[in-house]
Design an enzyme around this catalytic site. Structure first.
Site, PDB file in Angstrom:
ATOM      1  N   LYS A   1     -48.243 -21.968  65.536  1.00  0.00           N
ATOM      2  CA  LYS A   1     -46.915 -22.442  65.721  1.00  0.00           C
ATOM      3  C   LYS A   1     -45.888 -22.094  65.025  1.00  0.00           C
ATOM      4  O   LYS A   1     -45.908 -22.649  63.728  1.00  0.00           O
ATOM      5  CB  LYS A   1     -46.882 -24.154  65.946  1.00  0.00           C
ATOM      6  CG  LYS A   1     -45.784 -24.739  66.466  1.00  0.00           C
ATOM      7  CD  LYS A   1     -45.525 -26.125  66.161  1.00  0.00           C
ATOM      8  CE  LYS A   1     -44.577 -26.443  64.953  1.00  0.00           C
ATOM      9  NZ  LYS A   1     -43.143 -25.664  65.253  1.00  0.00           N
TER      10      LYS A   1
ATOM     11  N   GLY B   1     -44.191 -24.506  54.630  1.00  0.00           N
ATOM     12  CA  GLY B   1     -43.011 -25.449  54.881  1.00  0.00           C
ATOM     13  C   GLY B   1     -42.745 -26.291  53.781  1.00  0.00           C
ATOM     14  O   GLY B   1     -43.153 -26.041  52.779  1.00  0.00           O
ATOM     15  N   SER B   2     -42.172 -27.491  53.788  1.00  0.00           N
ATOM     16  CA  SER B   2     -41.570 -28.342  53.064  1.00  0.00           C
ATOM     17  C   SER B   2     -42.750 -29.129  52.269  1.00  0.00           C
ATOM     18  O   SER B   2     -43.762 -29.580  52.981  1.00  0.00           O
ATOM     19  CB  SER B   2     -40.476 -29.295  53.476  1.00  0.00           C
ATOM     20  OG  SER B   2     -41.234 -30.127  54.482  1.00  0.00           O
ATOM     21  N   THR B   3     -42.482 -29.564  50.996  1.00  0.00           N
ATOM     22  CA  THR B   3     -43.557 -30.393  50.331  1.00  0.00           C
ATOM     23  C   THR B   3     -43.614 -31.678  51.120  1.00  0.00           C
ATOM     24  O   THR B   3     -44.746 -32.214  51.343  1.00  0.00           O
ATOM     25  CB  THR B   3     -43.121 -30.545  48.826  1.00  0.00           C
ATOM     26  OG1 THR B   3     -43.359 -29.336  48.396  1.00  0.00           O
ATOM     27  CG2 THR B   3     -43.973 -31.503  48.210  1.00  0.00           C
ATOM     28  N   GLU B   4     -42.548 -32.202  51.703  1.00  0.00           N
ATOM     29  CA  GLU B   4     -42.631 -33.546  52.403  1.00  0.00           C
ATOM     30  C   GLU B   4     -43.521 -33.520  53.471  1.00  0.00           C
ATOM     31  O   GLU B   4     -44.642 -34.293  53.849  1.00  0.00           O
ATOM     32  CB  GLU B   4     -41.306 -33.837  52.439  1.00  0.00           C
ATOM     33  CG  GLU B   4     -41.094 -35.344  53.467  1.00  0.00           C
ATOM     34  CD  GLU B   4     -39.704 -35.263  54.202  1.00  0.00           C
ATOM     35  OE1 GLU B   4     -38.688 -34.635  53.727  1.00  0.00           O
ATOM     36  OE2 GLU B   4     -39.637 -36.348  54.904  1.00  0.00           O
ATOM     37  N   ILE B   5     -43.470 -32.242  54.375  1.00  0.00           N
ATOM     38  CA  ILE B   5     -44.307 -32.422  55.584  1.00  0.00           C
ATOM     39  C   ILE B   5     -45.652 -31.885  55.229  1.00  0.00           C
ATOM     40  O   ILE B   5     -46.756 -32.376  55.742  1.00  0.00           O
ATOM     41  CB  ILE B   5     -43.650 -31.451  56.515  1.00  0.00           C
ATOM     42  CG1 ILE B   5     -42.152 -31.692  56.858  1.00  0.00           C
ATOM     43  CG2 ILE B   5     -44.280 -31.153  57.931  1.00  0.00           C
ATOM     44  CD1 ILE B   5     -42.045 -33.033  57.855  1.00  0.00           C
ATOM     45  N   GLY B   6     -45.743 -31.173  54.129  1.00  0.00           N
ATOM     46  CA  GLY B   6     -47.014 -30.724  53.563  1.00  0.00           C
ATOM     47  C   GLY B   6     -48.057 -31.877  53.260  1.00  0.00           C
ATOM     48  O   GLY B   6     -49.064 -31.795  53.396  1.00  0.00           O
TER      49      GLY B   6
ATOM     50  N   GLU C   1     -48.718 -23.927  51.585  1.00  0.00           N
ATOM     51  CA  GLU C   1     -47.785 -23.181  51.016  1.00  0.00           C
ATOM     52  C   GLU C   1     -46.302 -23.772  51.160  1.00  0.00           C
ATOM     53  O   GLU C   1     -45.639 -23.641  52.010  1.00  0.00           O
ATOM     54  CB  GLU C   1     -47.466 -21.626  51.693  1.00  0.00           C
ATOM     55  CG  GLU C   1     -48.772 -20.992  51.467  1.00  0.00           C
ATOM     56  CD  GLU C   1     -49.157 -20.505  50.111  1.00  0.00           C
ATOM     57  OE1 GLU C   1     -48.308 -20.512  49.279  1.00  0.00           O
ATOM     58  OE2 GLU C   1     -50.280 -19.991  50.003  1.00  0.00           O
TER      59      GLU C   1
ATOM     60  N   CYS D   1     -38.716 -19.604  49.414  1.00  0.00           N
ATOM     61  CA  CYS D   1     -39.507 -20.569  48.493  1.00  0.00           C
ATOM     62  C   CYS D   1     -39.828 -20.283  47.060  1.00  0.00           C
ATOM     63  O   CYS D   1     -39.468 -21.152  46.093  1.00  0.00           O
ATOM     64  CB  CYS D   1     -40.920 -21.119  49.056  1.00  0.00           C
ATOM     65  SG  CYS D   1     -42.073 -19.439  49.375  1.00  0.00           S
TER      66      CYS D   1
ATOM     67  N   GLU E   1     -35.156 -28.851  46.032  1.00  0.00           N
ATOM     68  CA  GLU E   1     -34.983 -27.534  46.316  1.00  0.00           C
ATOM     69  C   GLU E   1     -33.671 -27.472  47.395  1.00  0.00           C
ATOM     70  O   GLU E   1     -33.548 -28.150  48.368  1.00  0.00           O
ATOM     71  CB  GLU E   1     -36.297 -27.298  47.413  1.00  0.00           C
ATOM     72  CG  GLU E   1     -36.361 -26.005  47.481  1.00  0.00           C
ATOM     73  CD  GLU E   1     -37.820 -25.621  48.401  1.00  0.00           C
ATOM     74  OE1 GLU E   1     -38.124 -26.497  49.441  1.00  0.00           O
ATOM     75  OE2 GLU E   1     -38.453 -24.787  48.394  1.00  0.00           O
TER      76      GLU E   1
END
Ligand code: NAP
Length: 506
Positions: free
Chosen positions: A185, A237-242, A259, A293, A394
């Site tokens: 995706k 993707g972002s750390t938040e969504i990670g 990542e 990143c 970031e």
């Protein structure tokens, strides 16, 4: 054959063929350079996800791909490299239109890099130890063990918008090299180049081995990470969504690779060559308009060269060509979307409020032929304290935060004072001392006297909240394999079986 129609409507690709969801709803792809719609892409539901996962599962179970000899899989990986190379202009044009990345970067770096990646892994797969024989142990009795590395199964790959083809291939190449099947995706604002990429790969692998869906991460991403028949998630993707991905994946204990974000720290030692450091620092932060990143977003400069370096940074920054990403002369394109543009501008405003000094840029740019675009002028912010927002969060834009230091200890402390750990670097004339300093930086990559020095045969990935798992090189295989131990007894006399005596009267 392209799956694009004359109206630039993109279907999905599942089970070796174009796929149209029953519901036929679309997501518009908007060029960040012009603000105009450049394509419409089918929007998948969780039902379509199930179709894709079922196709990937069938292909995995059928075994044609996972049981293929590594030497034969190697040949297929070479053919994928060829497919990408010979369709480079089309892939690049799709990516420029959707992401605003420059044609110079995508044709000059990303496409050659992914071709090289598939070829590197095509070589690695031939010699990788998928089976290891452990010497027999004479005590307590003769037994022989094999350690087998097996593909995990169906891998769900989720990627960000900043380097769509590159990020996809960083996952696809090792996943396929190890014999897995995949459902990918891409980010829903930049899906077109990934869809075309998957269609090209689909021409050279068995049906169902590669599948692509498209849709908003908040729904489709959650559906993937919670899906009962996906065995592994690899997420960029972002750390938040990670963190959310990791929580969701825990429900079924999926294997996970993350990542995530970064806040790269580049230390400029007092003995650094100012000219090299100035050009290199700006390359480190302006590459892909700062939407990388691993960008060098914090420049930590020794007080003895602080002002002369700032002066040179300003002069060079003002020569960087910002423009239409399709123009081969353009070095920096727009921010990837209007909302992202607003976020970057709000960071710059926060720096002024916090007492930092805008040395160059700091405002929106208008670009000829791209009047509706979201361009930020290359920006240098001096006198930044590492506690400020611009130093801790970031920004993901062309914004350099410059921080002054007095002692090496202080520089190390500032560099490591972040939740992230993706990239760090040192500019110096003393490369011997730099080796020792590099060991002290809490980061997955450390670059000395340069930046973005990625190699397809060297692992890349994060420490701390920049994630875990590695991409590129043979080290990426570990994230796409399970380890099985098969142990065989060669002792035929029950009386000699040492451990049986614990239970039996022998
Ligand atoms: P993001 O918002 O986290 O989105 C990344 C991907 O996750 C997109 O495909 C997104 O779909 C999807 N997604 C959104 N919500 C989800 C959910 N609940 N579950 C699963 N997937 C979900 O990140 P971004 O802002 O697009 O990308 C920039 C970030 O990626 C930065 O932090 C950057 O540092 C990081 N990045 C890291 C690396 C690395 O190698 N470490 C490389 C590149 C980028 P939608 O597009 O539909 O929202």
């Amino acid at each position: 054959m392209s799956i694009t129609s004359s109206e630039n409507v993109f279907d999905l690709y599942i089970d070796g063929k174009a796929y149209r969801p029953e519901a036929a709803t679309y997501i518009d792809v908007i060029s960040p350079a012009t603000g105009k719609v450049v394509a419409r892409v089918q929007n998948a539901s969780s039902v379509d996800l199930d179709v894709a996962v079922a196709a990937a599962r069938r292909a995995f179970k059928a075994g044609e791909w996972r049981n293929m000899k590594p030497a034969d899989r190697s040949k297929v990986l070479y053919r994928i490299a060829q497919q990408i190379a010979s369709n480079a202009p089309e892939l690049a044009a799709l990516e420029v239109a959707a992401s605003g990345g420059t044609i110079k970067r995508i044709l000059g770096l990303d496409i050659p890099a992914v071709v090289d990646l598939f070829m590197t892994l095509a070589e690695e797969v031939k010699t990788y130890q998928f089976v290891e024989y452990i010497s027999p142990r004479p005590f307590p009795e003769q037994m022989h063990s094999q350690i087998i590395k097996e593909p995990i199964g169906v891998c769900g790959l989720i990627t960000a918008w900043n380097f769509p083809i590159l990020l996809a291939c960083m996952k696809l190449a090792p996943a396929l090299a190890c014999g897995n099947t995949v459902v990918i995706k891409p980010a829903s604002n930049t899906p077109t180049s990934t869809i075309r990429l998957i269609e090209l790969i689909g021409e050279v692998v068995p049906a169902g081995v590669v599948n692509v869906i498209n849709g908003p991460g908040a729904e489709l991403g959650d559906a993937m990470t919670l899906h009962k028949d996906i065995d592994k998630i690899s997420f960029t993707g972002s750390t938040e969504i990670g963190k959310r991905v990791q929580r969701n994946a825990a429900e079924t204990l999926k294997r996970v690779t993350l990542e995530l974000g970064g806040k790269g720290a580049a230390i400029v030692m007092p003995d650094a060559d100012i000219e090299r450091a100035a050009y290199g620092a700006l390359f480190g932060v302006y590459f892909n308009s700062g939407q990388a990143c691993e960008s060098a977003t914090r420049l930590i400069v020794h007080e003895s060269i602080y002002e002369p370096l700032l002066q040179r940074l300003k002069e060079i920054s003002e020569t960087v060509v910002v423009g239409d990403p399709m123009d081969p002369a353009t070095a920096m394109g727009p921010m990837s979307s209007e909302s992202h543009f607003r976020k970057v501008m709000s960071f710059i405003e926060s720096a002024s409020r916090d007492g930092a000094r805008i040395v160059s840029g700091g405002d929106q740019m208008s670009v000829p032929n791209c009047e509706g675009g979201f361009f930020v002028r290359p920006t240098i912010i001096a006198d930044v304290d590492n506690g400020m927002n611009v130093a801790q969060q970031e920004i993901f834009g062309p914004v350099l935060s410059v921080i002054k230091f007095s002692t090496t200890e202080e520089a190390m402390q500032i560099a490591n004072d972040t939740i992230y750990g993706l990239s760090a670097g040192i500019w110096t004339s003393n490369v011997v001392e730099a080796q020792a300093l590099a060991r002290r930086l809490n980061s997955g990559s450390v670059w000395i006297n340069d930046w973005h020095m990625m190699r397809t045969d060297v692992p890349f990935g994060g420490y701390k909240q920049s994630g875990y798992g590695r991409e590129f090189s043979k080290y990426s295989f570990e994230s796409y394999l399970e380890t099985k131990a098969i142990t065989t007894s060669f002792e035929t006399n029950v009386a000699n079986k040492a451990l049986y005596k614990i239970v039996h009267s022998l």
